[in-house]
Design a protein around this motif. Structure first.
Motif, PDB file in Angstrom:
ATOM      1  N   ASP A 121       0.846  -1.200   0.000  1.00 33.44           N
ATOM      2  CA  ASP A 121       0.000   0.000   0.000  1.00 33.44           C
ATOM      3  C   ASP A 121       0.880   1.248   0.000  1.00 33.44           C
ATOM      4  OD1 ASP A 121      -2.268  -1.599   0.177  1.00 33.44           O
ATOM      5  OD2 ASP A 121      -2.196  -1.617   2.379  1.00 33.44           O
ATOM      6  N   ASN A 122       0.323   2.319  -0.513  1.00 32.80           N
ATOM      7  CA  ASN A 122       0.977   3.629  -0.504  1.00 32.80           C
ATOM      8  C   ASN A 122       2.403   3.599  -1.065  1.00 32.80           C
ATOM      9  OD1 ASN A 122      -1.305   4.760   0.906  1.00 32.80           O
ATOM     10  ND2 ASN A 122      -0.491   3.798   2.773  1.00 32.80           N
ATOM     11  N   PRO A 123       2.566   3.109  -2.289  1.00 36.22           N
ATOM     12  CA  PRO A 123       3.916   3.076  -2.873  1.00 36.22           C
ATOM     13  C   PRO A 123       4.402   4.468  -3.223  1.00 36.22           C
ATOM     14  CG  PRO A 123       2.299   2.492  -4.534  1.00 36.22           C
ATOM     15  CD  PRO A 123       1.542   2.626  -3.241  1.00 36.22           C
ATOM     16  N   GLY A 124       5.697   4.598  -3.422  1.00 32.12           N
ATOM     17  CA  GLY A 124       6.257   5.867  -3.871  1.00 32.12           C
ATOM     18  C   GLY A 124       6.181   5.971  -5.384  1.00 32.12           C
ATOM     19  N   GLN A 125       6.742   7.058  -5.912  1.00 35.34           N
ATOM     20  CA  GLN A 125       6.701   7.312  -7.345  1.00 35.34           C
ATOM     21  C   GLN A 125       8.013   6.986  -8.048  1.00 35.34           C
ATOM     22  OE1 GLN A 125       3.769   8.347  -8.847  1.00 35.34           O
ATOM     23  NE2 GLN A 125       2.996   7.929  -6.781  1.00 35.34           N
ATOM     24  N   GLY A 126       9.011   6.526  -7.291  1.00 33.79           N
ATOM     25  CA  GLY A 126      10.323   6.267  -7.865  1.00 33.79           C
ATOM     26  C   GLY A 126      10.391   4.967  -8.640  1.00 33.79           C
ATOM     27  N   LEU A 127      11.534   4.741  -9.264  1.00 29.15           N
ATOM     28  CA  LEU A 127      11.752   3.605 -10.141  1.00 29.15           C
ATOM     29  C   LEU A 127      11.500   2.270  -9.455  1.00 29.15           C
ATOM     30  CD1 LEU A 127      12.806   2.334 -12.775  1.00 29.15           C
ATOM     31  CD2 LEU A 127      15.137   2.779 -11.965  1.00 29.15           C
ATOM     32  N   HIS A 128      11.894   2.138  -8.191  1.00 27.35           N
ATOM     33  CA  HIS A 128      11.776   0.862  -7.483  1.00 27.35           C
ATOM     34  C   HIS A 128      10.733   0.903  -6.376  1.00 27.35           C
ATOM     35  CE1 HIS A 128      15.918   1.530  -8.930  1.00 27.35           C
ATOM     36  NE2 HIS A 128      15.844   0.283  -9.337  1.00 27.35           N
ATOM     37  N   GLN A 129       9.991   1.990  -6.286  1.00 25.44           N
ATOM     38  CA  GLN A 129       9.183   2.231  -5.092  1.00 25.44           C
ATOM     39  C   GLN A 129       7.786   1.615  -5.111  1.00 25.44           C
ATOM     40  OE1 GLN A 129       9.390   6.471  -4.404  1.00 25.44           O
ATOM     41  NE2 GLN A 129      11.520   6.363  -3.744  1.00 25.44           N
ATOM     42  N   ARG A 130       7.445   0.927  -6.190  1.00 25.58           N
ATOM     43  CA  ARG A 130       6.209   0.153  -6.145  1.00 25.58           C
ATOM     44  C   ARG A 130       6.391  -1.105  -5.305  1.00 25.58           C
ATOM     45  NH1 ARG A 130       3.598  -0.365 -12.054  1.00 25.58           N
ATOM     46  NH2 ARG A 130       2.529  -2.064 -10.959  1.00 25.58           N
ATOM     47  N   TRP A 131       7.652  -1.483  -5.077  1.00 28.60           N
ATOM     48  CA  TRP A 131       7.912  -2.647  -4.219  1.00 28.60           C
ATOM     49  C   TRP A 131       8.675  -2.240  -2.955  1.00 28.60           C
ATOM     50  CZ3 TRP A 131       5.471  -7.022  -4.295  1.00 28.60           C
ATOM     51  CH2 TRP A 131       5.939  -8.090  -3.516  1.00 28.60           C
ATOM     52  N   PHE A 132       9.823  -1.587  -3.129  1.00 28.60           N
ATOM     53  CA  PHE A 132      10.553  -1.044  -1.970  1.00 28.60           C
ATOM     54  C   PHE A 132      10.185   0.440  -1.868  1.00 28.60           C
ATOM     55  CE2 PHE A 132      13.296  -4.566  -3.467  1.00 28.60           C
ATOM     56  CZ  PHE A 132      13.298  -5.342  -2.316  1.00 28.60           C
ATOM     57  N   ARG A 133       9.334   0.771  -0.948  1.00 30.36           N
ATOM     58  CA  ARG A 133       8.621   2.052  -0.997  1.00 30.36           C
ATOM     59  C   ARG A 133       9.515   3.279  -0.810  1.00 30.36           C
ATOM     60  NH1 ARG A 133       3.309   1.134   2.692  1.00 30.36           N
ATOM     61  NH2 ARG A 133       4.927   0.724   4.267  1.00 30.36           N
ATOM     62  N   HIS A 134      10.711   3.101  -0.242  1.00 28.76           N
ATOM     63  CA  HIS A 134      11.566   4.261   0.017  1.00 28.76           C
ATOM     64  C   HIS A 134      12.920   4.165  -0.695  1.00 28.76           C
ATOM     65  CE1 HIS A 134       8.606   5.434   2.963  1.00 28.76           C
ATOM     66  NE2 HIS A 134       8.748   4.276   3.591  1.00 28.76           N
ATOM     67  N   MET A 135      13.031   3.238  -1.624  1.00 29.52           N
ATOM     68  CA  MET A 135      14.327   3.023  -2.264  1.00 29.52           C
ATOM     69  C   MET A 135      14.713   4.206  -3.147  1.00 29.52           C
ATOM     70  SD  MET A 135      15.759  -0.148  -4.603  1.00 29.52           S
ATOM     71  CE  MET A 135      16.017  -1.225  -3.193  1.00 29.52           C
TER      72      MET A 135
END
Length: 375
Positions: free
Chosen positions: A167-181
């Motif tokens: 839930d609540n993923p980020g907008q970055g390249l890897h952030q749909r899985w690692f939310r703060h990467m």
């Protein structure tokens, strides 16, 4: 100039870079003069020829160096050159589509066995990332890991299975899985800071010099740093059908992860081993020259090519993190025992083998019969 355990002063670094550039320009200038003499080109005077070399070679290179790697704004000691727009450039997507045909970043099949509680443990952490194989030029890792050409890291595994995303993923390249990467890459100075094109490419994609204090500083900014533990030496084994992790004696990245209280995230790019095939047995005289130049540039040069480049599918597979939490020191920067480093290193190699074996038959490119080698 690279792989330093301690930081060279900026003045020293600039001095030695100037020495290197002067030597390269001198060799290039001499080569151009000899080439012109051999062709017996009908002839501008020596003065005119020298002026042309000054205007077309020396001056442009000097301007590039002064405004780039020799400037304080262009330092490769950190990731200040990173550009989000550069990671999304059409160039990477064009290369992915028209040169390789298939580039993709996916999750390892192992994630299908990870429970929800354990997954929640992993998705919000920051990591030291171990990347293999190095290849002569790890284009698969670059395209899939540092640009948007391979898509985004989501819940899709190597087999095509789709896992529920956080839930609540980020907008970055890897952030749909690692939310703060926020992924950056520590690379040899020869790649990120010495030569035109390489300098622009790597700095814009977030690369910086592979020196421990610089890596430590990025980790303490809550960024994730990718390291090729095998280094340039691993590229010696870039042979189609051979899968080498040159990591048996390389433990510094494990020590760094422990000191900074990080876990290690393993990644393997299927296809990078075959892009520019190397000779299986390099002549000893070439190996000696490679060792010398590797100490200067951090790159394995000159390469010993054994065939034409191969542009097969490139798939970057993201494994399940290697837990080191029980080996961490009491505080960041604390002392780490040799036994803890050895145990962390053992876990890493075990995890990398499991990642390789779990996915080799599932990714395109005919890797199913391969076996990982630890050297």
């Amino acid at each position: 100039l690279t792989y330093r355990s301690t930081v060279m002063s900026l003045s020293q670094e600039r001095f030695w870079k100037c020495v290197l550039y002067a030597g390269l320009l001198g060799i290039t200038d001499t080569g151009l003069r000899r080439f012109g003499q051999l062709l017996r080109l009908g002839a501008p005077s020596q003065g005119v020829a020298a002026l042309l070399r000054l205007l077309l070679l020396h001056a442009p290179f000097a301007i590039w160096a002064i405004r780039g790697p020799l400037s304080s704004q262009g330092s490769t000691r950190d990731d200040r050159g990173w550009s989000d727009s550069a990671t999304k450039s059409w160039i990477w997507k064009w290369i992915a589509a028209n040169v390789f045909g298939h580039t993709r970043i996916v999750l390892s099949e192992e994630w299908r066995q990870v429970g929800e509680v354990e997954k929640r443990r992993w998705i919000d952490r920051h990591y030291v990332i171990g990347m293999h194989p190095h290849g002569l030029l790890p284009l698969g890792a670059i395209l899939n890991g540092l640009t948007w050409a391979g898509g985004v890291l989501s819940g899709v595994t190597a087999s095509g299975a789709t896992l529920p995303e956080p839930d609540n993923p980020g907008q970055g390249l890897h952030q749909r899985w690692f939310r703060h990467m926020r992924l950056r890459a520590a690379v040899a100075s020869g790649a990120c800071g010495l030569f035109p094109v390489f300098y622009e490419m790597f700095t814009k994609l977030g690369a910086f010099e592979c020196t421990k204090p610089f890596i430590r500083d990025r980790l303490r900014e809550d960024k994730d740093v990718a390291i090729f533990p095998g280094g340039a030496q691993e590229s010696e084994y870039a042979i189609p059908g051979r899968y080498v992790a040159y990591v048996k004696r390389h433990k510094g990245f494990v020590r760094l992860a422990l000191e900074e209280r990080r876990d290690i995230l393993p990644m393997w790019t299927f296809g990078d081993e075959a892009i520019i095939p190397q000779m299986a047995k390099t002549p000893e005289c070439i190996r000696a020259l490679q060792r010398i130049l590797k100490e200067v540039t951090g790159l394995l040069v000159p390469p010993t090519l054994s065939g034409l480049p191969r542009f097969g599918p490139l798939t970057l597979v993201t494994g399940v993190p290697v837990s080191l939490e029980d080996l961490w020191p009491a505080s960041v920067g604390g002392e780490v025992s040799e036994s803890a480093v050895d145990e962390g290193h053992r876990r890493y190699m075990e995890a990398m083998k499991k990642l390789f074996d779990s996915n080799k038959s599932l990714v395109p490119g005919g890797h199913g019969g391969g076996n990982i080698e630890f050297l």
